[in-house]
Design an enzyme around this catalytic site. Structure first.
Site, PDB file in Angstrom:
ATOM      1  N   LYS A  14     -13.152   0.934  -5.942  1.00 10.90           N
ATOM      2  CA  LYS A  14     -14.333   0.873  -4.646  1.00 10.90           C
ATOM      3  C   LYS A  14     -15.251   1.528  -6.524  1.00 10.90           C
ATOM      4  CE  LYS A  14     -12.075   1.690  -0.680  1.00 10.90           C
ATOM      5  NZ  LYS A  14     -11.803   1.955   0.797  1.00 10.90           N
ATOM      6  N   GLU A  64       0.636  -1.543   0.739  1.00 10.50           N
ATOM      7  CA  GLU A  64      -0.204   0.112  -0.025  1.00 10.50           C
ATOM      8  C   GLU A  64       0.983   1.369   0.166  1.00 10.50           C
ATOM      9  OE1 GLU A  64      -4.139   0.416   1.899  1.00 10.50           O
ATOM     10  OE2 GLU A  64      -3.168  -1.489   3.427  1.00 10.50           O
ATOM     11  N   HIS A 121       7.843 -27.054   4.279  1.00 10.54           N
ATOM     12  CA  HIS A 121       7.190 -27.723   3.416  1.00 10.54           C
ATOM     13  C   HIS A 121       6.596 -27.859   2.178  1.00 10.54           C
ATOM     14  CE1 HIS A 121       7.491 -30.286   7.288  1.00 10.54           C
ATOM     15  NE2 HIS A 121       7.451 -29.552   7.699  1.00 10.54           N
TER      16      HIS A 121
END
Length: 329
Positions: free
Chosen positions: A325, A218, A234
């Site tokens: 948005k 950000e 893993h």
């Protein structure tokens, strides 16, 4: 003044410098608000920087008997019910996912505690006569962690669910004030520039690695990733076989980490370095876990800030999020 500082048109630097004072201010925001102490679980519902406060709460209170869940979507999990304490956290008060989950909580017969600077969440709280904690306006959500996190801690203390953390909080404030984060952050940012940061920590400190990653995203508007010991040993470790990027690996190492995790860090560091990748360690020390969480978090904020300046980018605006948005509305 450094010419690079002129890039910071919104003056994020001033907010970062106030971080210890923001912690102190946040301690009174919840007042004496309390709930029944026999709650069976805690759920923090929110998104982005607001939801991070839930991740921080979950990490910090790992030892309490009731589970803490962090919800980052439109509805609450089925197991969250009237026996759960629900915090609906949205800095703006207008986050659509949080509004939706708040309404979902009401349908379940829950009286959620809303934490925001205002917006629709405040109106919903007033209409439904539910608790509302008002926090200061005018800050980017990702810089508002103290205002979002400590009120939840206060409610839990007021309710007798956890013991007072006053000593740990005061020592954390003193620790953050006494250290010089800026110069160290500048050096890290300079070394990180033009590389893809990969942040690793133990599972115990997952929220610190997460915050470094999202703050780089950000503030510096750059890609970054994070993962945790021992899980990535893993799977992700295999990605260092065919290296297709210029990576900068940063390992957050806590003196309280499990001994096997410490051994894994030592081995992994050498395995990655042998492949020509720069590896840096950040050591976490301190008596109180809260300080060991917030101190490296604060350093990460400064690193993301100076990395933004290295990229000649104003760290405050998040235009692409705002564009999204608008398209969704």
């Amino acid at each position: 003044m450094d010419d690079k500082m002129l890039i910071d048109e919104s003056d994020m630097k001033s907010i970062l410098e106030k971080f210890p004072d923001m912690i102190k201010e946040s301690l009174n925001l919840a007042g004496d608000l309390a709930v029944d102490r026999d709650k069976k679980s805690v759920c923090v519902t929110g998104m982005g920087g607001s939801a991070f406060s839930g991740d921080l709460l979950k990490a910090y209170l790992e030892e309490i008997e009731i589970p803490i869940f962090v919800n980052k979507t439109y509805t609450l999990p089925k197991h969250i019910d009237r026996n759960s304490l629900v915090f609906a956290v949205s800095y703006s008060g207008n986050t659509e996912e949080t509004i939706s989950s708040y309404r979902n909580a009401i349908k379940k017969g829950i009286k959620p505690i809303a934490i925001s600077s205002g917006g629709k969440l405040r109106k919903l709280s007033e209409i439904n006569e539910n608790p509302f904690i008002k926090i200061p306006e005018g800050y980017p959500p990702r810089l508002s962690t103290p205002f979002l996190f400590f009120p939840m801690l206060s409610v839990l203390e007021n309710s007798g669910i956890i013991k007072s953390r006053d000593n740990a909080i005061n020592m954390t404030i003193d620790s953050i004030r006494s250290a010089d984060y800026k110069e160290r952050a500048k050096i890290i940012a300079q070394r990180m520039k033009d590389k893809i940061p990969i942040i690793y920590s133990s599972m115990k400190n997952f929220c610190v690695a997460e915050k470094w990653k999202t703050d780089i995203n950000e503030n510096a508007k750059a890609m970054a990733f994070y993962n945790m010991f021992p899980e990535f040993n893993h799977n992700e470790i295999c990605a260092y076989t065919n290296i297709v990027g210029d990576y900068f690996v940063l390992i957050i190492k806590d003196e309280k980490d499990h001994e096997r995790v410490k051994k894994r860090i030592k081995i992994i560091k050498e395995l990655i370095k042998k492949r020509g990748i720069h590896v840096m360690e950040i050591a976490i020390r301190g008596e109180h876990y809260l300080s060991r969480l917030l101190s490296p978090l604060y350093l990460g904020l400064w690193v993301s800030y100076f990395l933004a300046l290295e990229y000649e980018t104003d760290p405050t605006p998040v235009k692409i999020i705002e564009d999204l948005k608008k398209e969704l509305s």
